[in-house]
Design a protein around this motif. Structure first.
Motif, short mmCIF file in Angstrom:
data_model
loop_
_atom_site.label_atom_id
_atom_site.label_comp_id
_atom_site.label_asym_id
_atom_site.label_seq_id
_atom_site.Cartn_x
_atom_site.Cartn_y
_atom_site.Cartn_z
N GLN A 1 13.21 7.42 -6.32
CA GLN A 1 12.65 8.01 -5.10
C GLN A 1 12.01 6.94 -4.23
OE1 GLN A 1 10.15 10.97 -7.02
NE2 GLN A 1 11.38 12.61 -6.14
N LEU B 1 13.19 6.61 -0.55
CA LEU B 1 12.26 7.05 0.47
C LEU B 1 11.60 5.90 1.22
CD1 LEU B 1 10.50 9.97 -1.43
CD2 LEU B 1 12.08 10.15 0.49
N VAL B 2 11.48 4.74 0.55
CA VAL B 2 10.74 3.64 1.19
C VAL B 2 11.57 2.36 1.32
CG1 VAL B 2 8.77 2.11 0.99
CG2 VAL B 2 8.51 4.52 0.49
N ARG C 1 1.99 1.83 -3.39
CA ARG C 1 0.93 2.40 -4.23
C ARG C 1 0.74 3.88 -3.93
NH1 ARG C 1 -4.41 -0.11 -3.72
NH2 ARG C 1 -3.70 -0.86 -1.73
N LEU C 2 0.87 4.22 -2.65
CA LEU C 2 0.77 5.64 -2.27
C LEU C 2 1.81 6.47 -3.03
CD1 LEU C 2 -0.24 7.94 -0.29
CD2 LEU C 2 1.68 7.28 1.15
N LEU C 3 3.04 5.96 -3.04
CA LEU C 3 4.10 6.71 -3.73
C LEU C 3 3.87 6.75 -5.23
CD1 LEU C 3 7.19 5.74 -1.67
CD2 LEU C 3 6.50 8.02 -2.27
N THR C 4 3.36 5.64 -5.78
CA THR C 4 3.03 5.63 -7.21
C THR C 4 2.00 6.71 -7.51
OG1 THR C 4 3.35 3.25 -7.12
CG2 THR C 4 2.37 4.13 -9.13
N SER C 5 0.98 6.78 -6.63
CA SER C 5 -0.07 7.78 -6.87
C SER C 5 0.49 9.19 -6.81
CB SER C 5 -1.20 7.61 -5.85
OG SER C 5 -0.89 8.27 -4.65
N MET C 6 1.58 9.35 -6.06
CA MET C 6 2.19 10.69 -5.97
C MET C 6 3.12 10.96 -7.15
SD MET C 6 3.15 10.88 -1.95
CE MET C 6 2.41 12.20 -1.01
N GLY C 7 3.28 9.96 -7.99
CA GLY C 7 4.13 10.15 -9.16
C GLY C 7 5.62 10.04 -8.85
N ALA C 8 5.96 9.30 -7.78
CA ALA C 8 7.37 9.15 -7.41
C ALA C 8 8.10 8.27 -8.43
CB ALA C 8 7.50 8.55 -6.01
N SER D 1 0.84 -1.21 0.00
CA SER D 1 0.00 0.00 0.00
C SER D 1 0.86 1.25 0.00
CB SER D 1 -0.90 0.03 1.24
OG SER D 1 -1.65 -1.14 1.32
N ILE D 2 1.97 1.19 0.74
CA ILE D 2 2.86 2.36 0.76
C ILE D 2 3.46 2.58 -0.62
CG2 ILE D 2 5.13 3.10 1.60
CD1 ILE D 2 4.31 2.52 4.36
#
Ligand SMILES: Nc1ncnc2c1ncn2[C@@H]1O[C@H](COP(=O)(O)OP(=O)(O)OP(=O)(O)O)[C@@H](O)[C@H]1O
Ligand SMILES: [Mg+2]
Lengths: 248, 252
Positions: free
Chosen positions: B158, B162-163, B147-154, B144-145
């Motif tokens: 990154q 970052l993760v 996917r969150l970053l994907t949604s932010m366009g990372a 899920s984390i």
């Protein structure tokens, strides 16, 4: 050709199928600076809808337009707040809120100023230097909301943003959000299971059916702004509430 | 401290029983020396032990450091390139079943009695737990984390920085904790293949001279060294990933 202003966001004939069909021909339009809420039974596909709109999942059919133009690559275009807070355990609350700036490569100093402003406004500043694991569920959700706002997109997708909060915090947060919405000129789409919350915040409420999700109706909320908590007991408000309950 | 009190008490009682038994039954010192005698032996040969401790420590540190670099490199490569991961993973698993110590004679044959064969052995022994733990750490990142970053366009870079990197640090340190103990063991055993200095050598020589009390003293020092290595890793971990130890702690 008419020069009508394009919608901020348009979802057109969207269908999504996993093992079974989850979303069936959903179309919805969101005007610039509108607040739209989406209500529907548990498991009907609200989070899935947001996942598609934000570009994490591919739709089987349909298209999505932003400012009148079809957008196929939508990552990074929305401030998307997931249903779970998903804070990074290895970052302090302040750093979590600053995540969006980091990804966009914005200068740290500026990022910090904005993040601190948000934390103060939403009464979370005293926790700025703690790790998320020491926060309660509600505070985590609040921090996740701030991280989403701090992403600085003008369209927010909020998936049950107030679901874990107690009644008082929740109603405070409604007012803070409306304030920020007005200040920053945001367009907000959020899901909720709370009909009163939907009416209180929104310009329009979309009601979805159970799986596969279709749009049952779209209710216009013609309550004047700025809204006060006391509006929730007005006759108009109660009538809207009854109307939506009858649809579910 | 309180929770370790019973363990500490048990250790003290065991030593005491050992002492009494050896004295009471008049057991000969070359078979089983008493704790007090072992301590005296340690004290008398402390300079000698220290002289032999230095190279063992150096080997362990260099070997472990080498293993850390190789592991980070391989784990990142595996995470990055799926084909590489597919090819290398079975070898990794099989390599775990090889006791690398048995390669020591061969390496001595190739590289002589100096530092290089020892470093290689220690690195080989240490690299597996670090690599596999680090790689599992990369794999275990909450989807899920991601996917969150994907949604932010990372970008992939990154997402890694970052993760994946921070999220895998706790399991990297579990691997390092095991490897740090292995490094001391590896150093001692690799010295058996040939060396003129080192705790492994001192151990062998003391055994051959029937200096059982000194053998015990050296064993004690090697054990302490391993414990110290593990503790050191633990301390570094607590400094570098405080959030991992912060879990469920009550907020002030
Ligand atoms: N990755 C997936 N693969 C298969 N099925 C999925 C997947 N994600 C969700 N679903 C299914 O899609 C349906 C809709 O799920 P979704 O999470 O969108 O519902 P929701 O409306 O957000 O529910 P809630 O109100 O409880 O949050 C559910 O039946 C769920 O089981
Ligand atoms: Mg949901």
């Amino acid at each position: 050709m008419t020069m009508k202003k394009a919608q901020k966001l348009e979802i057109k004939d969207l269908s999504v199928t996993f093992e079974s069909e989850i979303i069936k021909n959903i179309s919805l339009k969101v005007e610039d600076r509108e607040i739209i809420s989406i209500i529907g039974p548990s498991g009907c596909g609200k989070s899935t809808l947001f996942n598609v709109v934000s570009g994490i999942i591919k739709q089987n059919k349909g298209l999505i337009k932003i400012n009148g133009l079809e957008e196929k690559k939508r990552q990074g275009k929305f401030g998307y707040m997931f249903q779970e807070p998903l804070l990074f355990p290895w970052l302090k609350v302040l750093e979590n809120v600053m995540l969006g700036f980091e990804i966009k490569g914005i200068e740290k100093k500026q990022a910090k100023i904005e993040a601190v402003y948000l934390l103060k406004k939403f009464d979370l500043f005293e926790y700025a230097n703690l790790y998320p694991n020491s926060l309660s569920g509600g505070m985590k959700q609040k921090a996740a909301l701030l991280r989403t706002i701090a992403f600085n997109s003008d369209i927010l997708l909020l998936d049950e943003p107030f679901g874990l909060l107690d009644a008082i915090t929740r109603s405070n947060l409604h007012l803070y959000l409306l304030d920020i919405w007005k200040k920053l000129g945001l367009t907000i789409i959020f899901t909720t299971h709370d009909i009163r919350e939907a009416i209180f915040l929104s310009d329009r409420v979309y009601v979805l059916s159970k799986k596969p999700a279709t749009v049952i109706d779209c209710i216009k909320i013609n309550l004047s702004r700025p809204r006060k908590i006391s509006d929730q007991t007005s006759k108009k408000f109660v009538e809207l509430e009854k109307k939506i309950i009858s649809l579910l | 401290m309180k929770k370790y009190f019973l363990s500490f008490l048990t250790a003290v009682i065991s030593l005491f029983v050992w002492q009494i038994t050896v004295m009471g039954f008049n057991i000969e010192a070359w078979i089983l020396p008493s704790p007090s005698r072992i301590f005296v032996a340690f004290w008398q040969s402390r300079a000698l032990i220290f002289y032999h401790l230095i190279p063992t420590l150096i080997e362990a540190v260099i070997g472990l450091t080498g293993a850390v670099f190789i592991s980070i490199f391989i784990a990142i490569f595996m995470e990055r390139y799926y084909a590489f991961q597919k090819i290398i993973y079975p070898f990794l698993i099989i390599s775990q079943t090889i006791p690398f110590i048995i390669l020591a004679p061969l390496l001595t044959l190739w590289f002589g009695f100096g530092l290089p064969p020892k470093i290689i052995i220690i690195s080989l022994v240490c690299f597996f737990p670090i690599t596999i733990n680090l790689f599992d750490g990369f794999q275990g990142v909450d989807s899920s984390i991601l996917r969150l970053l994907t949604s932010m366009g990372a970008s992939q870079k990154q997402i890694f920085k970052l993760v994946k990197l921070p999220a895998s640090l706790p399991s990297f340190f579990s691997g390092l904790r095991i490897a740090s103990a292995y490094s001391i063991l590896g150093a001692v055993v690799s010295e058996w293949m040939g060396a003129d200095r080192g705790l492994g050598i001192l151990l062998i020589r003391s055994t051959k001279s029937y200096l059982t009390d000194r053998v015990f003293a050296v064993i004690g020092i090697i054990t302490l060294l391993s414990i110290f290595a593990v503790l050191l890793v633990e301390i570094i971990a607590r400094i570098l990933i405080p959030w991992h130890y912060y879990k469920l702690k009550i907020r002030k």
